[in-house]
Design a protein around this motif. Structure first.
Motif, PDB file in Angstrom:
ATOM      1  N   ASN A 164     -18.197   9.001  -7.442  1.00 24.84           N
ATOM      2  CA  ASN A 164     -18.937   8.604  -6.305  1.00 24.84           C
ATOM      3  C   ASN A 164     -20.318   9.159  -5.957  1.00 24.84           C
ATOM      4  N   ARG A 165     -20.508  10.433  -6.495  1.00 21.60           N
ATOM      5  CA  ARG A 165     -21.547  10.836  -6.323  1.00 21.60           C
ATOM      6  C   ARG A 165     -22.715  10.384  -7.299  1.00 21.60           C
ATOM      7  N   THR A 206     -23.702   6.940  -5.754  1.00 21.15           N
ATOM      8  CA  THR A 206     -24.825   7.366  -4.911  1.00 21.15           C
ATOM      9  C   THR A 206     -25.985   7.711  -5.221  1.00 21.15           C
ATOM     10  N   TRP A 207     -26.245   8.623  -6.483  1.00 18.35           N
ATOM     11  CA  TRP A 207     -27.397   9.174  -6.837  1.00 18.35           C
ATOM     12  C   TRP A 207     -28.213   8.134  -7.485  1.00 18.35           C
ATOM     13  N   GLU A 213     -29.766   5.846  -5.025  1.00 17.73           N
ATOM     14  CA  GLU A 213     -30.987   6.703  -4.424  1.00 17.73           C
ATOM     15  C   GLU A 213     -32.088   6.454  -5.382  1.00 17.73           C
TER      16      GLU A 213
END
Length: 64
Positions: free
Chosen positions: A40-41, A44-45, A48
């Motif tokens: 998940n991280r 997201t990264w 971004e």
């Protein structure tokens, strides 16, 4: 949808980004991401930074 492990090492992400030619992003990943990084991280990264996890995984040879 990509099926990937719950987490991968930060170094694996950095190595793959370098291999794919994303040298600047690899440097940012080495500074920004935790170790290990959960999916998940990582997703997201990637978003971004103008990438999708699907795009990165397909370039690494994965399939949706």
């Amino acid at each position: 949808m990509i099926v990937m492990p719950q987490s991968v090492s930060r170094q694996h992400v950095v190595d793959e980004l370098n291999r794919l030619g994303y040298r600047e992003l690899a440097g940012e990943a080495s500074r920004d991401l935790p170790d290990p990084v959960d999916s998940n991280r990582l997703e997201t990264w990637c978003m971004e930074h103008g990438l999708t996890l699907d795009e990165v995984m397909s370039r690494m040879g994965g399939s949706p």
